[in-house]
Design a protein around this motif. Structure first.
Motif, PDB file in Angstrom:
ATOM      1  N   GLU A   1       0.880  -1.174   0.000  1.00 15.10           N
ATOM      2  CA  GLU A   1       0.000   0.000   0.000  1.00 15.10           C
ATOM      3  C   GLU A   1       0.919   1.225   0.000  1.00 15.10           C
ATOM      4  N   VAL A   2       0.857   2.006  -1.057  1.00 14.86           N
ATOM      5  CA  VAL A   2       1.781   3.138  -1.179  1.00 14.86           C
ATOM      6  C   VAL A   2       1.071   4.405  -0.713  1.00 14.86           C
ATOM      7  N   LYS A   3       1.579   4.981   0.393  1.00 15.84           N
ATOM      8  CA  LYS A   3       0.909   6.152   0.989  1.00 15.84           C
ATOM      9  C   LYS A   3       1.209   7.434   0.206  1.00 15.84           C
ATOM     10  N   GLY A   4       2.478   7.594  -0.155  1.00 13.99           N
ATOM     11  CA  GLY A   4       2.859   8.824  -0.853  1.00 13.99           C
ATOM     12  C   GLY A   4       3.070   8.573  -2.329  1.00 13.99           C
ATOM     13  N   GLU A   5       4.030   9.300  -2.872  1.00 12.16           N
ATOM     14  CA  GLU A   5       4.313   9.204  -4.305  1.00 12.16           C
ATOM     15  C   GLU A   5       5.089   7.912  -4.625  1.00 12.16           C
ATOM     16  N   ASP A   6       6.120   7.654  -3.812  1.00 17.64           N
ATOM     17  CA  ASP A   6       6.976   6.488  -4.035  1.00 17.64           C
ATOM     18  C   ASP A   6       6.780   5.452  -2.931  1.00 17.64           C
ATOM     19  N   ILE A   7       7.291   4.252  -3.170  1.00 22.13           N
ATOM     20  CA  ILE A   7       7.302   3.231  -2.122  1.00 22.13           C
ATOM     21  C   ILE A   7       8.446   3.575  -1.171  1.00 22.13           C
ATOM     22  N   GLU A   8       8.092   3.851   0.078  1.00 18.60           N
ATOM     23  CA  GLU A   8       9.092   4.227   1.075  1.00 18.60           C
ATOM     24  C   GLU A   8       9.337   3.063   2.031  1.00 18.60           C
ATOM     25  N   VAL A   9      10.364   3.208   2.872  1.00 17.04           N
ATOM     26  CA  VAL A   9      10.716   2.163   3.832  1.00 17.04           C
ATOM     27  C   VAL A   9       9.507   1.790   4.686  1.00 17.04           C
ATOM     28  N   SER A  10       8.741   2.797   5.146  1.00 20.76           N
ATOM     29  CA  SER A  10       7.593   2.523   6.025  1.00 20.76           C
ATOM     30  C   SER A  10       6.539   1.676   5.307  1.00 20.76           C
ATOM     31  N   ASP A  11       6.372   1.898   4.011  1.00 22.44           N
ATOM     32  CA  ASP A  11       5.410   1.082   3.241  1.00 22.44           C
ATOM     33  C   ASP A  11       5.864  -0.383   3.206  1.00 22.44           C
ATOM     34  N   LEU A  12       7.168  -0.583   3.029  1.00 24.08           N
ATOM     35  CA  LEU A  12       7.706  -1.953   2.980  1.00 24.08           C
ATOM     36  C   LEU A  12       7.599  -2.628   4.352  1.00 24.08           C
TER      37      LEU A  12
ATOM     38  N   GLN B   1       5.346  -2.232   6.439  1.00 25.27           N
ATOM     39  CA  GLN B   1       3.953  -2.625   6.693  1.00 25.27           C
ATOM     40  C   GLN B   1       3.445  -3.678   5.711  1.00 25.27           C
ATOM     41  N   ALA B   2       4.295  -4.068   4.775  1.00 24.58           N
ATOM     42  CA  ALA B   2       3.835  -5.004   3.736  1.00 24.58           C
ATOM     43  C   ALA B   2       3.924  -6.465   4.178  1.00 24.58           C
ATOM     44  N   GLY B   3       4.523  -6.696   5.347  1.00 26.88           N
ATOM     45  CA  GLY B   3       4.591  -8.063   5.862  1.00 26.88           C
ATOM     46  C   GLY B   3       5.546  -8.959   5.092  1.00 26.88           C
ATOM     47  N   ILE B   4       6.753  -8.476   4.875  1.00 23.33           N
ATOM     48  CA  ILE B   4       7.772  -9.290   4.207  1.00 23.33           C
ATOM     49  C   ILE B   4       8.308 -10.306   5.221  1.00 23.33           C
ATOM     50  N   PRO B   5       8.104 -11.595   4.964  1.00 22.72           N
ATOM     51  CA  PRO B   5       8.569 -12.581   5.946  1.00 22.72           C
ATOM     52  C   PRO B   5      10.092 -12.586   6.070  1.00 22.72           C
ATOM     53  N   ARG B   6      10.554 -12.838   7.266  1.00 25.35           N
ATOM     54  CA  ARG B   6      11.982 -12.956   7.512  1.00 25.35           C
ATOM     55  C   ARG B   6      12.568 -14.062   6.630  1.00 25.35           C
ATOM     56  N   GLY B   7      13.731 -13.860   6.100  1.00 27.05           N
ATOM     57  CA  GLY B   7      14.374 -14.905   5.294  1.00 27.05           C
ATOM     58  C   GLY B   7      13.963 -14.907   3.831  1.00 27.05           C
ATOM     59  N   THR B   8      13.177 -13.894   3.410  1.00 26.84           N
ATOM     60  CA  THR B   8      12.781 -13.826   1.995  1.00 26.84           C
ATOM     61  C   THR B   8      13.992 -13.510   1.119  1.00 26.84           C
TER      62      THR B   8
ATOM     63  N   ALA C   1       3.882   3.504  -9.083  1.00 34.61           N
ATOM     64  CA  ALA C   1       4.568   3.385  -7.798  1.00 34.61           C
ATOM     65  C   ALA C   1       5.877   2.631  -7.996  1.00 34.61           C
ATOM     66  N   ALA C   2       6.951   3.141  -7.383  1.00 32.57           N
ATOM     67  CA  ALA C   2       8.276   2.536  -7.527  1.00 32.57           C
ATOM     68  C   ALA C   2       9.084   2.812  -6.269  1.00 32.57           C
ATOM     69  N   LEU C   3      10.192   2.126  -6.127  1.00 29.99           N
ATOM     70  CA  LEU C   3      11.005   2.211  -4.902  1.00 29.99           C
ATOM     71  C   LEU C   3      11.814   3.505  -4.830  1.00 29.99           C
ATOM     72  N   SER C   4      11.731   4.187  -3.706  1.00 33.95           N
ATOM     73  CA  SER C   4      12.662   5.290  -3.466  1.00 33.95           C
ATOM     74  C   SER C   4      14.046   4.673  -3.241  1.00 33.95           C
ATOM     75  N   PRO C   5      15.123   5.451  -3.403  1.00 34.76           N
ATOM     76  CA  PRO C   5      16.463   4.893  -3.155  1.00 34.76           C
ATOM     77  C   PRO C   5      16.605   4.345  -1.731  1.00 34.76           C
TER      78      PRO C   5
ATOM     79  N   GLN D   1      17.552   0.531  -0.642  1.00 34.78           N
ATOM     80  CA  GLN D   1      18.617   0.186   0.299  1.00 34.78           C
ATOM     81  C   GLN D   1      18.085  -0.704   1.422  1.00 34.78           C
ATOM     82  N   TYR D   2      16.862  -0.443   1.846  1.00 32.83           N
ATOM     83  CA  TYR D   2      16.226  -1.259   2.895  1.00 32.83           C
ATOM     84  C   TYR D   2      16.145  -2.728   2.438  1.00 32.83           C
ATOM     85  N   LEU D   3      15.774  -2.945   1.171  1.00 33.01           N
ATOM     86  CA  LEU D   3      15.679  -4.318   0.651  1.00 33.01           C
ATOM     87  C   LEU D   3      17.057  -4.966   0.556  1.00 33.01           C
ATOM     88  N   VAL D   4      18.057  -4.178   0.173  1.00 31.99           N
ATOM     89  CA  VAL D   4      19.438  -4.700   0.149  1.00 31.99           C
ATOM     90  C   VAL D   4      19.833  -5.142   1.556  1.00 31.99           C
TER      91      VAL D   4
END
Ligand SMILES: [Zn+2]
Length: 212
Positions: free
Chosen positions: A84-95, A97-104, A129-133, A137-140
């Protein structure tokens, strides 16, 4: 029973392409109805057409090209999450709240972008909608090795370079242009098979998800 989802866009001349990229040419080169022995088609497309993979070389000079991508990364368990993208881009807070399981390892982001594939005749959409830098980095930092998204770039339209560099410098495989309309969030077996093009920054791929 296993269920197969085709997460691949159909390549046709009507498919939206990135502004400035080559338009899709897909045409009959010879026809039986014109006296030829066989129907033969030809295509001319940019390598970032439709559902496709970005190789590190796309934004990092001297880095890996698409034919050298590791098939171990391109196939295996994958997690689809809805963001769920709150603002313009996908931010760390959106990720967060997305429920990414540990170890993905492999993460596919389904967003409001999926709706654009309902009306491809409207052409290219800039406000996807796309990832902010920072989100990249959060996904890395989470240790994600493959990330996919349901529009033609993982990075915002207005500034594409930084997000791509963060992901591709980390050696992440990026899949863009996924069609996740029929795919619900959950865990799947992913098969992403890009065309084996020599020394190329990306390649169209057939991407399927099998529900486990
Ligand atoms: Zn691309």
């Amino acid at each position: 029973m296993r269920e197969i989802f085709d997460a691949t866009l159909t390549i046709s001349p009507g498919l939206p392409t990135w502004p400035g990229d080559p338009k899709v040419v897909l045409e009959r080169f010879s026809r039986i109805e014109d006296g030829a022995d066989a129907n033969i088609s030809r295509m001319a497309i940019g390598v970032h057409t439709g559902t496709h993979v970005d190789a590190p070389y796309h934004f990092v000079e001297g880095a890996k090209t698409v034919e050298h991508l590791d098939l171990n990364l391109l196939t295996g368990h994958a997690q689809v999450v809805f963001v769920e993208v709150k603002g313009e881009d996908i931010e760390v807070s959106d990720l967060q709240q997305a429920g990414i399981p540990r170890g993905t390892d492999r993460l596919l982001l389904k967003t409001r972008n999926s709706g654009y594939w309902e009306r491809i005749e409207d052409g290219f959409q800039q406000d996807f909608a796309a990832l902010s830098p920072e989100a990249a980095q959060y996904l890395v930092d989470l240790g994600i090795q493959l990330v996919g998204i349901d529009y033609l770039s993982i990075a915002p339209f207005k500034e594409g370079k930084l997000t791509h560099q963060v992901l591709l410098r980390a050696g992440m495989v990026v899949i863009e242009g996924l069609d996740l309309r029929a795919v619900q969030p959950g865990r799947y077996e992913l098969y992403c098979l890009p065309l084996k093009l020599a020394e190329t920054d990306g390649a169209p791929a057939r991407v399927i998800l099998i529900r486990e």
